[in-house]
Design an enzyme around this catalytic site. Structure first.
Site, mmCIF file in Angstrom:
data_model
loop_
_atom_site.group_PDB
_atom_site.id
_atom_site.type_symbol
_atom_site.label_atom_id
_atom_site.label_comp_id
_atom_site.label_asym_id
_atom_site.label_seq_id
_atom_site.Cartn_x
_atom_site.Cartn_y
_atom_site.Cartn_z
ATOM 1 N N TRP A 23 0.862 -1.101 -0.061
ATOM 2 C CA TRP A 23 0.050 0.019 -0.178
ATOM 3 C C TRP A 23 0.751 1.414 -0.040
ATOM 4 O O TRP A 23 0.359 2.379 0.030
ATOM 5 C CB TRP A 23 -0.956 0.058 1.217
ATOM 6 N N ARG A 24 2.158 1.144 0.143
ATOM 7 C CA ARG A 24 2.937 2.184 -0.264
ATOM 8 C C ARG A 24 2.801 3.029 -1.382
ATOM 9 O O ARG A 24 2.788 2.445 -2.432
ATOM 10 C CB ARG A 24 4.650 1.692 0.131
ATOM 11 N N GLU A 36 -5.674 0.284 6.031
ATOM 12 C CA GLU A 36 -5.539 1.151 7.584
ATOM 13 C C GLU A 36 -6.309 -0.003 8.557
ATOM 14 O O GLU A 36 -5.884 -0.190 9.672
ATOM 15 C CB GLU A 36 -5.735 2.604 7.719
ATOM 16 N N LEU A 79 -7.859 -13.131 10.187
ATOM 17 C CA LEU A 79 -7.345 -11.597 10.791
ATOM 18 C C LEU A 79 -7.574 -11.163 11.917
ATOM 19 O O LEU A 79 -7.144 -10.630 12.403
ATOM 20 C CB LEU A 79 -7.638 -10.696 9.601
ATOM 21 N N GLY A 80 -8.659 -12.058 12.113
ATOM 22 C CA GLY A 80 -9.245 -11.819 13.555
ATOM 23 C C GLY A 80 -10.011 -10.322 13.645
ATOM 24 O O GLY A 80 -9.921 -9.462 12.753
ATOM 25 N N TYR A 118 -7.502 8.014 14.345
ATOM 26 C CA TYR A 118 -6.167 7.599 13.667
ATOM 27 C C TYR A 118 -6.479 7.449 12.186
ATOM 28 O O TYR A 118 -5.766 7.770 11.359
ATOM 29 C CB TYR A 118 -5.545 6.625 14.232
ATOM 30 N N ASP A 136 -0.819 6.557 15.466
ATOM 31 C CA ASP A 136 -1.113 5.172 15.697
ATOM 32 C C ASP A 136 -0.127 4.895 17.034
ATOM 33 O O ASP A 136 0.503 5.847 17.426
ATOM 34 C CB ASP A 136 -0.871 4.262 14.690
ATOM 35 N N CYS A 190 12.444 3.258 16.552
ATOM 36 C CA CYS A 190 12.060 3.608 17.742
ATOM 37 C C CYS A 190 11.132 2.706 18.219
ATOM 38 O O CYS A 190 9.924 2.940 18.652
ATOM 39 C CB CYS A 190 11.354 4.930 17.646
ATOM 40 N N CYS A 206 15.797 14.585 20.131
ATOM 41 C CA CYS A 206 15.071 13.728 20.979
ATOM 42 C C CYS A 206 15.402 13.867 22.403
ATOM 43 O O CYS A 206 16.635 13.672 22.850
ATOM 44 C CB CYS A 206 15.463 12.285 20.604
HETATM 45 FE FE1 SF4 Z 1 13.563 7.101 19.305
HETATM 46 FE FE2 SF4 Z 1 14.575 9.209 20.306
HETATM 47 FE FE3 SF4 Z 1 16.110 6.905 19.975
HETATM 48 FE FE4 SF4 Z 1 15.278 8.113 17.957
HETATM 49 S S1 SF4 Z 1 16.553 8.776 19.506
HETATM 50 S S2 SF4 Z 1 15.104 5.919 18.244
HETATM 51 S S3 SF4 Z 1 13.353 9.058 18.522
HETATM 52 S S4 SF4 Z 1 14.230 7.441 21.560
#
Ligand code: SF4
Length: 347
Positions: A23-24, A36, A79-80, A118, A136, A190, A206
């Site tokens: 779907w990209r 989605e 898929l549930g 969302y 999300d 992350c 960050c």
């Molecule tokens: Fe996540 Fe911050 Fe680490 Fe990037 S630097 S992976 S945003 S915790």
């Protein structure tokens, strides 16, 4: 923090590293919507195959609107969270009936059955280029860490704060790509337990990285323990067929098919009494099997038994089906071991 630099760094990373998903790059609102809804509570790897097969059978919103509900559930089988499929079709019928096509504002999209904040944001930003956040679980984690949000993320005021910070970094020229970039960051770098901060394109912005507490974020509510329920699943055989019935429309696994099943591990006499209540007089057969299924908040420990129908009421809520028909019925994953056992018994 310079928010436009953050957005640029994240988009540049996305342009190089976006996951190759079916779907990209999609801009058709119906196709984005299907992806989605399927992705809710379900991993992208699992969704890929379902997405292609679903769109082959229901290529347009009109095709989905006109389809038999049982076909839709059959395509969703495995898929549930089947309410997603039923809501998708209900919403498709509303969209197909609109003279001006797919709704184009977040408010109208959000008003469709099964579409939350969302999903509405994702469709609006990806299909129509509207500057709407789409937060999300992956985004929640990344945003809480980036902006150092250290309160429980399910609290209403914290949700509002997440919306505000997401909106503040959303570039007006590529909101859909940006939303997908932030989701991708949460999914690939992350990640929950051990974020790969060394590879992160927005590390310099960050807060959690600077403070060294990324692993503690986001703050989530305590999980409720799962409840365990024992059930007795009964496969009643008669002349090369097995009895199956449709579950009620609402509630767990609503609208799917099942073998009669009853709460608790039951004795032979209790099972015969339960079957009598649904109009079947039966005698215990030979084999029995066991299975377990884990739902989000619930575990089913199931004992399955074969019975032979001796006499049946003229009207039954359900029907006796042969192996071919049984394969075609939409059955929940929880009961697949029993369907398999019944298919073997019928062969
Ligand atoms: Fe996540 Fe911050 Fe680490 Fe990037 S630097 S992976 S945003 S915790």
């Amino acid at each position: 923090m310079d928010k436009s630099q953050l957005s640029e760094a994240l988009l540049a990373w996305h342009d190089q590293n976006a996951r190759d998903l079916p779907w990209r790059g999609e801009r058709d609102p119906y196709r984005i919507w299907v992806s989605e809804i399927m992705l809710q509570q379900t991993r992208a790897e699992t969704v890929k195959g379902y997405y292609a097969a679903f769109l082959r059978e229901f290529p347009t919103v009109e095709a989905l609107a006109a389809a038999d509900e049982e076909r839709v559930l059959k395509r969703w089988e495995g898929l549930g969270y089947y309410a997603r499929a039923r809501n998708l079709q209900r919403a498709a019928r509303l969209v197909a009936a609109r003279p001006d096509g797919f709704p184009r504002t977040v408010k109208e999209i959000r008003a469709l059955p099964g579409i939350g904040e969302y999903t509405a944001g994702a469709i609006a930003s990806i299909a129509f280029g509207l500057p709407e956040p789409a937060i999300d679980g992956n985004q929640v984690r990344a945003l809480a860490r980036l902006f150092g949000i250290r309160s429980c993320v399910t609290r209403p005021e914290v949700k509002r704060e997440l919306q505000a910070v997401a909106r503040s970094i959303l570039p007006s020229d590529r909101p859909g790509d940006f939303n997908q970039a932030l989701m991708g960051l949460g999914a690939m770098i992350c990640v929950p337990a051990a974020p790969d901060c060394a590879a992160c394109p927005v590390r310099a912005f960050c807060d959690a990285f600077a403070r060294g507490d990324a692993g503690d974020l986001p703050v989530l509510p305590e999980k409720a323990a799962k409840r365990t329920e024992r059930r007795s699943v009964v496969m009643v055989l008669k002349e090369g067929k097995v009895f199956a019935r449709r579950r009620p429309e609402n509630g767990l696994l609503g609208g799917l098919w099942e073998f009669p099943n009853f709460e608790n591990a039951k004795t032979d006499a209790e099972i015969r009494a339960c079957l009598r209540e649904i109009g079947i007089e039966a005698a215990r057969g030979k084999r029995s099997i066991e299975a377990e299924h884990v739902f989000t908040h619930l575990i089913w420990r199931m004992n399955g038994y074969f019975y032979r129908a001796v006499a049946c009421a003229p009207e039954l809520e359900g029907r006796f089906v042969d192996a071919a028909a049984l394969r075609e019925l939409p059955f929940p994953t929880a009961l697949q071991p029993f369907r398999q056992a019944a298919l073997e018994a019928l062969s």
